[in-house]
Structure formats: C-alpha cells, structure tokens
Design a protein around this motif. Structure first.
Motif, PDB file in Angstrom:
ATOM      1  N   MET A 163       0.835  -1.176   0.000  1.00  0.00           N
ATOM      2  CA  MET A 163       0.000   0.000   0.000  1.00  0.00           C
ATOM      3  C   MET A 163       0.884   1.244   0.000  1.00  0.00           C
ATOM      4  N   ASN A 164       0.499   2.275  -0.699  1.00  0.00           N
ATOM      5  CA  ASN A 164       1.342   3.459  -0.852  1.00  0.00           C
ATOM      6  C   ASN A 164       1.072   4.529   0.195  1.00  0.00           C
ATOM      7  N   GLY A 165       0.274   4.261   1.216  1.00  0.00           N
ATOM      8  CA  GLY A 165       0.009   5.238   2.268  1.00  0.00           C
ATOM      9  C   GLY A 165      -1.103   6.221   1.931  1.00  0.00           C
ATOM     10  N   ALA A 166      -1.752   6.023   0.793  1.00  0.00           N
ATOM     11  CA  ALA A 166      -2.843   6.919   0.415  1.00  0.00           C
ATOM     12  C   ALA A 166      -4.048   6.667   1.316  1.00  0.00           C
ATOM     13  N   VAL A 167      -4.787   7.707   1.572  1.00  0.00           N
ATOM     14  CA  VAL A 167      -5.974   7.612   2.411  1.00  0.00           C
ATOM     15  C   VAL A 167      -7.132   7.151   1.542  1.00  0.00           C
ATOM     16  N   SER A 168      -7.918   6.190   2.066  1.00  0.00           N
ATOM     17  CA  SER A 168      -9.049   5.689   1.294  1.00  0.00           C
ATOM     18  C   SER A 168     -10.098   6.770   1.139  1.00  0.00           C
ATOM     19  N   GLY A 169     -11.043   6.554   0.212  1.00  0.00           N
ATOM     20  CA  GLY A 169     -12.087   7.538  -0.068  1.00  0.00           C
ATOM     21  C   GLY A 169     -12.898   7.908   1.152  1.00  0.00           C
ATOM     22  N   ALA A 170     -13.342   6.912   1.933  1.00  0.00           N
ATOM     23  CA  ALA A 170     -14.149   7.185   3.125  1.00  0.00           C
ATOM     24  C   ALA A 170     -13.332   7.933   4.173  1.00  0.00           C
ATOM     25  N   ASP A 171     -12.066   7.522   4.370  1.00  0.00           N
ATOM     26  CA  ASP A 171     -11.206   8.210   5.339  1.00  0.00           C
ATOM     27  C   ASP A 171     -10.899   9.632   4.876  1.00  0.00           C
ATOM     28  N   ALA A 172     -10.714   9.813   3.580  1.00  0.00           N
ATOM     29  CA  ALA A 172     -10.461  11.153   3.044  1.00  0.00           C
ATOM     30  C   ALA A 172     -11.682  12.044   3.245  1.00  0.00           C
ATOM     31  N   ASP A 173     -12.863  11.473   3.079  1.00  0.00           N
ATOM     32  CA  ASP A 173     -14.090  12.239   3.303  1.00  0.00           C
ATOM     33  C   ASP A 173     -14.200  12.672   4.758  1.00  0.00           C
ATOM     34  N   VAL A 174     -13.838  11.791   5.688  1.00  0.00           N
ATOM     35  CA  VAL A 174     -13.887  12.145   7.108  1.00  0.00           C
ATOM     36  C   VAL A 174     -12.899  13.278   7.391  1.00  0.00           C
ATOM     37  N   GLU A 175     -11.737  13.236   6.778  1.00  0.00           N
ATOM     38  CA  GLU A 175     -10.758  14.315   6.977  1.00  0.00           C
ATOM     39  C   GLU A 175     -11.284  15.642   6.430  1.00  0.00           C
ATOM     40  N   LYS A 176     -11.958  15.596   5.313  1.00  0.00           N
ATOM     41  CA  LYS A 176     -12.561  16.814   4.750  1.00  0.00           C
ATOM     42  C   LYS A 176     -13.651  17.342   5.678  1.00  0.00           C
ATOM     43  N   LEU A 177     -14.431  16.438   6.247  1.00  0.00           N
ATOM     44  CA  LEU A 177     -15.446  16.838   7.228  1.00  0.00           C
ATOM     45  C   LEU A 177     -14.801  17.472   8.447  1.00  0.00           C
ATOM     46  N   ARG A 178     -13.692  16.906   8.897  1.00  0.00           N
ATOM     47  CA  ARG A 178     -12.987  17.450  10.068  1.00  0.00           C
ATOM     48  C   ARG A 178     -12.449  18.846   9.792  1.00  0.00           C
ATOM     49  N   LYS A 179     -11.980  19.093   8.581  1.00  0.00           N
ATOM     50  CA  LYS A 179     -11.494  20.436   8.224  1.00  0.00           C
ATOM     51  C   LYS A 179     -12.646  21.438   8.213  1.00  0.00           C
TER      52      LYS A 179
ATOM     53  N   ALA B 258     -13.398  26.259   3.175  1.00  0.00           N
ATOM     54  CA  ALA B 258     -13.336  24.950   3.843  1.00  0.00           C
ATOM     55  C   ALA B 258     -14.354  23.986   3.240  1.00  0.00           C
ATOM     56  N   TYR B 259     -15.537  24.495   2.931  1.00  0.00           N
ATOM     57  CA  TYR B 259     -16.552  23.636   2.317  1.00  0.00           C
ATOM     58  C   TYR B 259     -16.228  23.317   0.867  1.00  0.00           C
ATOM     59  N   LEU B 260     -15.442  24.150   0.229  1.00  0.00           N
ATOM     60  CA  LEU B 260     -15.044  23.871  -1.154  1.00  0.00           C
ATOM     61  C   LEU B 260     -14.251  22.569  -1.221  1.00  0.00           C
ATOM     62  N   GLU B 261     -13.404  22.346  -0.239  1.00  0.00           N
ATOM     63  CA  GLU B 261     -12.663  21.087  -0.203  1.00  0.00           C
ATOM     64  C   GLU B 261     -13.610  19.910   0.015  1.00  0.00           C
ATOM     65  N   LEU B 262     -14.600  20.084   0.866  1.00  0.00           N
ATOM     66  CA  LEU B 262     -15.574  19.019   1.113  1.00  0.00           C
ATOM     67  C   LEU B 262     -16.403  18.737  -0.143  1.00  0.00           C
ATOM     68  N   ALA B 263     -16.548  19.716  -1.005  1.00  0.00           N
ATOM     69  CA  ALA B 263     -17.293  19.514  -2.253  1.00  0.00           C
ATOM     70  C   ALA B 263     -16.596  18.520  -3.180  1.00  0.00           C
ATOM     71  N   ALA B 264     -15.345  18.198  -2.873  1.00  0.00           N
ATOM     72  CA  ALA B 264     -14.613  17.195  -3.654  1.00  0.00           C
ATOM     73  C   ALA B 264     -14.683  15.808  -3.010  1.00  0.00           C
ATOM     74  N   ALA B 265     -15.561  15.627  -2.052  1.00  0.00           N
ATOM     75  CA  ALA B 265     -15.700  14.330  -1.378  1.00  0.00           C
ATOM     76  C   ALA B 265     -16.162  13.258  -2.360  1.00  0.00           C
ATOM     77  N   GLN B 266     -15.856  12.026  -2.029  1.00  0.00           N
ATOM     78  CA  GLN B 266     -16.306  10.916  -2.878  1.00  0.00           C
ATOM     79  C   GLN B 266     -17.799  10.670  -2.716  1.00  0.00           C
ATOM     80  N   ASP B 267     -18.312  10.899  -1.534  1.00  0.00           N
ATOM     81  CA  ASP B 267     -19.718  10.672  -1.239  1.00  0.00           C
ATOM     82  C   ASP B 267     -20.561  11.817  -1.810  1.00  0.00           C
ATOM     83  N   ALA B 268     -21.500  11.481  -2.672  1.00  0.00           N
ATOM     84  CA  ALA B 268     -22.343  12.499  -3.312  1.00  0.00           C
ATOM     85  C   ALA B 268     -23.186  13.268  -2.299  1.00  0.00           C
ATOM     86  N   VAL B 269     -23.574  12.623  -1.228  1.00  0.00           N
ATOM     87  CA  VAL B 269     -24.349  13.303  -0.180  1.00  0.00           C
ATOM     88  C   VAL B 269     -23.507  14.419   0.441  1.00  0.00           C
TER      89      VAL B 269
END
Length: 162
Positions: A1-17, A102-113
C-alpha cells in the motif's frame, strides 16, 4: 500500500477540516455578538445560529462515519480586531469567505451526499457574506460593467411631451 488515504477516510478528513472552520467561525461570531448591537447584532446572531447548526451536523456526519470530531480550540487568532461596526462587518465577510473555502474542499468528497451538503453550505455562507455588505456584488470576472439603465418613461411623461 502506498500510504494513500481511502475515499471514506479522506471524506472524514474533509469533514474534520470543515468542522475546524466552523469552530473558528463560532468563536469569532461570539466575539462579534458581544461587541455589536441593534440590527447588526441580530444579523450576527442569526449567522452564529446557522454555523452552530452546521457544526452539530458536521459532528454527526463524522461520528456516523466512524471518525472522531475535533474539539474547538480555547481561542483563535483573528486577522484584525473588530473595534467598530465597519470592522465587525468586514470580519463577518472574512469569516464567511473562509468557511466557504473549507466547504469547497468538502465539495470534492467521494460521497455524493457530502458534495451536496458542501454545496449548500457554501451557498448559505456566500449569501450571508453578501447580506453583510452594503454594496452590490461585482460583475463576473471578464464581464464589462453594465451602464445603469435610464428609468422607463411613464405614460404621463410621454403624454406631456407630445
């Protein structure tokens, strides 16, 4: 694994920001509410309530996705101190612009919701930002500034000119 954050984990990080941005905005609006009065204070209180609701929603979204919501800091640095109503309005506009980013980054989330949630949050923040400004928004970049049209002639004025 290359250390990349999975889609769901990346979405949580965007939510945290986004949550961290809401914490900072709530701190600043609390300060503004204590330093303003009248119609401006009412507008700031409304903005504070809207951001508190968003904060609570973000906490729930993080928790339901298995994340741990960040807690607010005890204090936040402000870009300037709002010593009068003009500076209070300027700070409110600055806050709304920052939370929009901050929400602009969240707009790039994998989850459409989450993308939809971010888009609505940005729309609300931009609308609030313009509600604080006394002037009209600028034209789109690259668009010529339209001349103010002359008011239409009334029927009475046309009859008088005949």
């Amino acid at each position: 694994m290359n250390g990349a954050v999975s889609g769901a984990d990346a979405d949580v990080e965007k939510l945290r920001k986004a949550l961290a941005a809401e914490h900072a905005v709530l701190f600043a609006y609390g300060l503004l509410g204590a330093r303003t009065s009248g119609a401006l204070r009412a507008k700031i209180s409304t903005a504070f309530d809207a951001h508190r609701a968003r904060r609570d929603q973000l906490r729930a979204l993080i928790t339901t996705r298995g994340g741990k919501p960040a807690e607010p800091d005890a204090s936040y640095a402000l870009p300037f101190f709002p010593s009068n109503a003009t500076l209070a309005v300027k700070l409110a506009v600055h806050l709304e612009t920052g939370v929009t980013a901050a929400y602009l980054e969240l707009a790039a989330a994998q989850d459409a919701v989450l993308r939809r949630y971010a888009a609505l949050a940005m729309q609300e923040a931009v609308t609030r930002s313009y509600s604080f400004r006394p002037a009209q928004p600028a034209a789109f970049p690259g668009m010529p500034v339209a001349a103010v049209p002359a008011p239409p002639a009334t029927t009475a004025a046309v009859r008088d000119g005949e």
